[in-house]
Design a protein around this motif. Structure first.
Motif, PDB file in Angstrom:
ATOM      1  N   GLY A 155      -0.239 -12.603  -0.958  1.00  0.00           N
ATOM      2  CA  GLY A 155       1.071 -12.983  -1.113  1.00  0.00           C
ATOM      3  C   GLY A 155       2.148 -11.833  -0.811  1.00  0.00           C
ATOM      4  O   GLY A 155       1.744 -10.566  -0.665  1.00  0.00           O
ATOM      5  N   GLY A 156       3.353 -12.524  -0.681  1.00  0.00           N
ATOM      6  CA  GLY A 156       4.418 -11.554  -0.641  1.00  0.00           C
ATOM      7  C   GLY A 156       4.776 -10.121  -1.256  1.00  0.00           C
ATOM      8  O   GLY A 156       5.156  -9.144  -0.939  1.00  0.00           O
ATOM      9  N   THR A 157       4.557 -10.447  -2.631  1.00  0.00           N
ATOM     10  CA  THR A 157       4.798  -9.553  -3.586  1.00  0.00           C
ATOM     11  C   THR A 157       3.913  -8.218  -3.702  1.00  0.00           C
ATOM     12  O   THR A 157       4.183  -7.200  -3.479  1.00  0.00           O
ATOM     13  CB  THR A 157       4.766  -9.926  -5.225  1.00  0.00           C
ATOM     14  N   TYR A 158       2.694  -8.610  -3.265  1.00  0.00           N
ATOM     15  CA  TYR A 158       1.537  -7.675  -3.103  1.00  0.00           C
ATOM     16  C   TYR A 158       1.846  -6.806  -1.820  1.00  0.00           C
ATOM     17  O   TYR A 158       1.888  -5.645  -1.944  1.00  0.00           O
ATOM     18  CB  TYR A 158       0.109  -8.294  -3.011  1.00  0.00           C
ATOM     19  N   MET A 159       2.071  -7.473  -0.933  1.00  0.00           N
ATOM     20  CA  MET A 159       2.715  -6.931   0.271  1.00  0.00           C
ATOM     21  C   MET A 159       3.500  -6.138   0.430  1.00  0.00           C
ATOM     22  O   MET A 159       3.740  -4.789   0.955  1.00  0.00           O
ATOM     23  CB  MET A 159       2.897  -8.063   1.633  1.00  0.00           C
ATOM     24  N   PHE A 175      -0.369   4.219  -7.738  1.00  0.00           N
ATOM     25  CA  PHE A 175      -0.019   3.144  -7.511  1.00  0.00           C
ATOM     26  C   PHE A 175      -1.043   2.159  -6.590  1.00  0.00           C
ATOM     27  O   PHE A 175      -0.936   0.962  -7.105  1.00  0.00           O
ATOM     28  CB  PHE A 175       1.572   3.267  -6.854  1.00  0.00           C
ATOM     29  N   LYS A 176      -1.858   2.960  -5.696  1.00  0.00           N
ATOM     30  CA  LYS A 176      -2.827   1.861  -4.984  1.00  0.00           C
ATOM     31  C   LYS A 176      -3.854   1.388  -6.131  1.00  0.00           C
ATOM     32  O   LYS A 176      -4.274   0.262  -6.129  1.00  0.00           O
ATOM     33  CB  LYS A 176      -3.628   2.848  -4.205  1.00  0.00           C
ATOM     34  N   GLY A 177      -4.164   2.320  -7.272  1.00  0.00           N
ATOM     35  CA  GLY A 177      -5.070   2.022  -8.100  1.00  0.00           C
ATOM     36  C   GLY A 177      -4.650   0.961  -8.887  1.00  0.00           C
ATOM     37  O   GLY A 177      -5.464   0.002  -9.199  1.00  0.00           O
ATOM     38  N   VAL A 178      -3.097   0.916  -9.301  1.00  0.00           N
ATOM     39  CA  VAL A 178      -2.448  -0.151 -10.364  1.00  0.00           C
ATOM     40  C   VAL A 178      -2.720  -1.411  -9.513  1.00  0.00           C
ATOM     41  O   VAL A 178      -2.868  -2.522 -10.017  1.00  0.00           O
ATOM     42  CB  VAL A 178      -1.167   0.414 -10.448  1.00  0.00           C
ATOM     43  N   LEU A 179      -2.296  -1.366  -8.122  1.00  0.00           N
ATOM     44  CA  LEU A 179      -2.337  -2.454  -7.139  1.00  0.00           C
ATOM     45  C   LEU A 179      -3.536  -2.971  -7.276  1.00  0.00           C
ATOM     46  O   LEU A 179      -3.898  -4.442  -7.293  1.00  0.00           O
ATOM     47  CB  LEU A 179      -1.904  -2.274  -5.925  1.00  0.00           C
ATOM     48  N   SER A 204       3.637  -1.826   0.412  1.00  0.00           N
ATOM     49  CA  SER A 204       4.171  -0.998   1.400  1.00  0.00           C
ATOM     50  C   SER A 204       4.435   0.476   1.007  1.00  0.00           C
ATOM     51  O   SER A 204       4.808   1.366   1.728  1.00  0.00           O
ATOM     52  CB  SER A 204       5.368  -1.559   1.737  1.00  0.00           C
ATOM     53  N   ILE A 205       4.569   0.740  -0.302  1.00  0.00           N
ATOM     54  CA  ILE A 205       5.046   1.751  -1.056  1.00  0.00           C
ATOM     55  C   ILE A 205       3.877   2.950  -0.934  1.00  0.00           C
ATOM     56  O   ILE A 205       4.224   3.891   0.218  1.00  0.00           O
ATOM     57  CB  ILE A 205       5.228   1.750  -2.389  1.00  0.00           C
ATOM     58  N   PRO A 206       2.575   2.829  -1.320  1.00  0.00           N
ATOM     59  CA  PRO A 206       1.616   3.884  -1.042  1.00  0.00           C
ATOM     60  C   PRO A 206       1.221   3.806   0.487  1.00  0.00           C
ATOM     61  O   PRO A 206       1.106   4.791   0.940  1.00  0.00           O
ATOM     62  CB  PRO A 206       0.402   3.386  -1.762  1.00  0.00           C
ATOM     63  N   GLY A 227       3.327   3.274   3.115  1.00  0.00           N
ATOM     64  CA  GLY A 227       4.290   3.865   3.981  1.00  0.00           C
ATOM     65  C   GLY A 227       4.319   5.392   3.763  1.00  0.00           C
ATOM     66  O   GLY A 227       4.424   6.212   4.607  1.00  0.00           O
ATOM     67  N   VAL A 228       4.001   5.833   2.504  1.00  0.00           N
ATOM     68  CA  VAL A 228       4.101   7.072   2.336  1.00  0.00           C
ATOM     69  C   VAL A 228       3.005   7.930   3.015  1.00  0.00           C
ATOM     70  O   VAL A 228       3.136   8.933   3.721  1.00  0.00           O
ATOM     71  CB  VAL A 228       3.964   7.481   0.592  1.00  0.00           C
ATOM     72  N   PHE A 229       1.716   7.429   2.748  1.00  0.00           N
ATOM     73  CA  PHE A 229       0.565   8.015   3.655  1.00  0.00           C
ATOM     74  C   PHE A 229       0.689   7.850   5.138  1.00  0.00           C
ATOM     75  O   PHE A 229       0.362   8.687   6.038  1.00  0.00           O
ATOM     76  CB  PHE A 229      -0.602   7.591   2.993  1.00  0.00           C
ATOM     77  N   TYR A 230       1.214   6.559   5.885  1.00  0.00           N
ATOM     78  CA  TYR A 230       1.125   6.191   7.069  1.00  0.00           C
ATOM     79  C   TYR A 230       2.228   7.240   7.625  1.00  0.00           C
ATOM     80  O   TYR A 230       2.076   7.673   9.037  1.00  0.00           O
ATOM     81  CB  TYR A 230       1.768   4.659   7.162  1.00  0.00           C
ATOM     82  N   PHE A 231       3.223   7.395   7.059  1.00  0.00           N
ATOM     83  CA  PHE A 231       4.360   8.142   7.752  1.00  0.00           C
ATOM     84  C   PHE A 231       4.263   9.973   7.093  1.00  0.00           C
ATOM     85  O   PHE A 231       5.102  10.549   7.151  1.00  0.00           O
ATOM     86  CB  PHE A 231       5.650   7.808   7.579  1.00  0.00           C
ATOM     87  N   LEU A 232       3.225  10.100   6.869  1.00  0.00           N
ATOM     88  CA  LEU A 232       2.887  11.436   6.451  1.00  0.00           C
ATOM     89  C   LEU A 232       3.194  12.430   7.480  1.00  0.00           C
ATOM     90  O   LEU A 232       3.987  13.576   7.159  1.00  0.00           O
ATOM     91  CB  LEU A 232       1.497  11.766   6.066  1.00  0.00           C
ATOM     92  N   PRO A 233       3.116  12.496   8.587  1.00  0.00           N
ATOM     93  CA  PRO A 233       3.566  13.321   9.701  1.00  0.00           C
ATOM     94  C   PRO A 233       4.974  13.634   9.622  1.00  0.00           C
ATOM     95  O   PRO A 233       5.542  14.652   9.922  1.00  0.00           O
ATOM     96  CB  PRO A 233       3.108  12.485  11.019  1.00  0.00           C
TER      97      PRO A 233
END
Length: 621
Positions: free
Chosen positions: A313-317, A296-300, A321-323, A325-331
């Motif tokens: 922009g707000g839409t991008y932000m 999904f990061k690649g798509v963005l 947050s999806i990819p 958030g997943v990696f940020y909160f991996l622990p």
């Protein structure tokens, strides 16, 4: 000629009916337990697929068998490796010798609980006496309601012939001998198909002799277990083995079992196997979401590159947050999955993971010096915490009175875990994880082409030895530490090579049924799932195996020479977007990835098509 009759197999649960060859378990997918089908369930209620007599019910309630009036022996197996859940997700209101009617509700399986354990929920229906009973089977794939027809079985209308009497006692004796003798067994459990040995020294086993023993279908390793696949009669063999080795070894807790002293190298090997099992099984439930988030990061990045989204922009932000958030909160995620694997408290470990992430944001404000306190996206510290918590909980339960445990045990455990991680183990583990990542990249940079040739040319050999799983945690650590992984790019190439090899077999064969199976296996490999291609076709034929490794090695050489990089835990053709640079979008790396993958596919296809099969025949050499 015997009269042909039909047996209707109903779907025992609502869900998506799939061919047995697509089930994520080599024993079932290779039809070693007989022909049948799988269902990916979307409901908890279980129904009888046929009318007949309950032949057996597993002690752990994850499987049962029905024998029909005309002799079909039907196995219903709920989930993969669910024997290890000790019956917790299952309720069955049937007993042996009970008569049931097709479509009768007979119990439930907690699908969500099985998912939470990190195990596949696939329900399997197989005719275990296929060789004697079944003439043909027609599977009706797709979404099915429970109690609807899922397969039509053509039989010869003959009950299974009474076979030559088998001495289970002799079979048990031979198995014990070839797993190294009674003194080599720490513990023995069984599921509905396999004997699962915990051994002191696996080097004392004799796999080839085991496979020659009557009733033994295959031998496999996994999860620290030495597995002897028996099939339907596993209980009879298990009972005889227990008679000979003693009931004290039945289901004995492995970690508490005193063991005979073994050489230091064997002890290191055994402990490393246990560590690797915990590591891979903790990460396994997250592979899909990590891969999807990475793509999904690649798509963005592509949308931003072509001015379809504005990075400010707000839409991008919101979407980013999806990819992130997943990696940020991996622990947090790993805290939960590793605790489930180690049988510590998953909620407490998820909380510890969240606190470690928060701690990373405030560490610079602390009055005392800290080093390497960035636990965001880290994997090893929280897995260590889950292991430590397992022993800590036992100690605290002995110290804290029961009436106070609900209130005080969780917070005391969290405080101790954080003190140990932040002040002692965390910095050391993070240093080691960074060193591991730097070491992998340094080795790669010595000569990327040669490294690609060696890694991809030998990866399928690692699979046969069960050593390939060690690479996945290294890739996850690489992605978490650097945001990219050259190693994962090389692994992606091996998937395409396996798909190309099986695709060549599909094109060469004139057998319509075989062609359909090989096409499906190739499609699965191109989607990143190589079990069907590997176990059903490649490993069965020596020449195909060698040629697919050559094609994979050449692909690795090209991939390494072009220095193709990967940005997500996914690969093969379906994961091609994981080669898009999240910062730069489509660039030379993405184009080189396409070149490397398509070249690998073409080379492997040509090698297997022209030299992997005999001329003018459908048989592989």
């Amino acid at each position: 000629m015997p009269k042909m009759t039909e047996l209707i197999l109903l779907s025992p649960v609502s869900g998506n009916v799939i061919p047995l060859t697509q089930v994520n378990d080599p024993v079932f997918s290779q039809e070693l337990m007989g022909k049948g089908f799988g269902i990916e369930p979307d409901n908890n209620k279980i129904y009888a697929p046929v009318s007949g007599t309950i032949a057996y019910v597993a002690d752990t309630l994850h499987a049962f068998g029905i024998k029909t009036e005309d002799g079909a022996e039907v196995l219903v197996h709920m989930g993969i490796n669910t024997v290890e859940l000790a019956g917790k997700p299952f309720t069955l209101n049937i007993v042996a010798d009970q008569i049931v009617t097709a479509g009768e509700e007979i119990g439930t399986m907690d699908v969500e609980q099985i998912k939470a354990s990190g195990r596949p929920t696939t329900v399997i229906v197989a005719i275990t006496n296929t060789a004697d009973y079944l003439k043909d089977i027609h599977i009706q794939t797709g979404q099915k309601e429970a109690k609807k027809t899922a397969a039509i079985v053509i039989s010869n209308n003959q009950k299974s012939q009474t076979k030559e009497k088998v001495s289970y006692s002799q079979i048990a004796t031979d198995i014990i001998k070839n797993v190294g003798g009674k003194e080599n067994i720490n513990s023995l459990i069984h599921c509905i198909t396999r004997l699962r040995f915990y051994l002191k020294d696996e080097s004392l086993t004799n796999k080839e002799e085991l496979k020659k023993i009557p009733k033994v279908i295959d031998v496999a390793r996994g999860g620290g277990q030495y597995q002897v696949v028996i099939g339907q009669e596993v209980t009879n063999v298990y009972d005889e083995i227990i008679k000979q080795i003693g009931s004290d070894l039945a289901n004995a807790p492995v970690e508490d079992k005193p063991t005979k002293k073994v050489p230091f190298t064997q002890e290191v090997k055994r402990e490393f196997s246990r560590f690797l099992s915990v590591l891979t099984e903790s990460i396994a439930p997250l592979v899909g979401i990590l891969g999807g988030a990475g793509m999904f990061k690649g798509v963005l990045a592509i949308l931003v590159q072509f001015d379809l989204l504005n990075k400010t922009g707000g839409t991008y932000m919101m979407l980013n947050s999806i990819p992130k958030g997943v990696f940020y909160f991996l622990p947090v995620l790993l805290g939960y999955t590793s605790a489930k694997r180690l049988h510590s408290n998953p909620v407490i470990l998820a909380v510890v993971g969240a606190i470690l992430v928060y701690f990373s944001t405030v560490a610079r404000y602390l009055p005392f010096p800290t080093i390497l306190t960035n636990y965001v996206s880290s994997i090893f510290p929280i897995i260590f915490a889950a292991w430590f918590a397992k022993h800590l909980e036992r100690l605290l339960k002995k110290i804290i009175p029961k009436m106070l445990q609900t209130t005080f045990l969780p917070i005391i455990e969290i405080i101790i875990l954080l003190l140990v991680i932040v002040t002692i183990t965390g910095p050391l583990i993070l240093i080691a994880s960074y060193q591991l990542s730097d070491g992998v990249n340094s080795l790669y940079n010595l000569n990327p082409g040669i490294v690609g040739l060696v890694v991809d040319g030998s990866y399928q050999f690692l699979i046969t030895l069960g050593l390939h799983w060690i690479i996945i945690p290294i890739v996850v650590n690489d992605l978490a530490t650097n945001g990219h992984s050259y190693l994962n790019a090389l692994l992606s190439i091996t998937m395409v090579a396996q798909g190309g090899a099986v695709l060549a077999l599909a094109v060469r064969t004139h057998d319509k049924k075989a062609r359909n199976k090989t096409f499906k296996a190739a499609a699965s490999a191109f989607c990143g799932i190589t079990e069907s291609a590997m176990y059903e076709f490649i490993l069965k034929y020596q020449r195909v195996f060698i040629l697919s490794n050559i094609g994979s090695g050449i692909g690795g050489l090209i991939c390494g020479t072009l220095r193709v990089n990967n940005y997500a835990l996914t690969g093969s053709l379906v994961g091609i977007l994981s080669f898009v640079d999240p910062k730069a979008g489509i660039n030379s790396n993405f184009l080189n990835a396409i070149i490397a993958h398509l070249t690998t596919l073409l080379i492997t296809f040509i090698l297997v098509y022209f030299w992997g099969v005999k001329k003018n025949t459908n048989d592989q050499r």
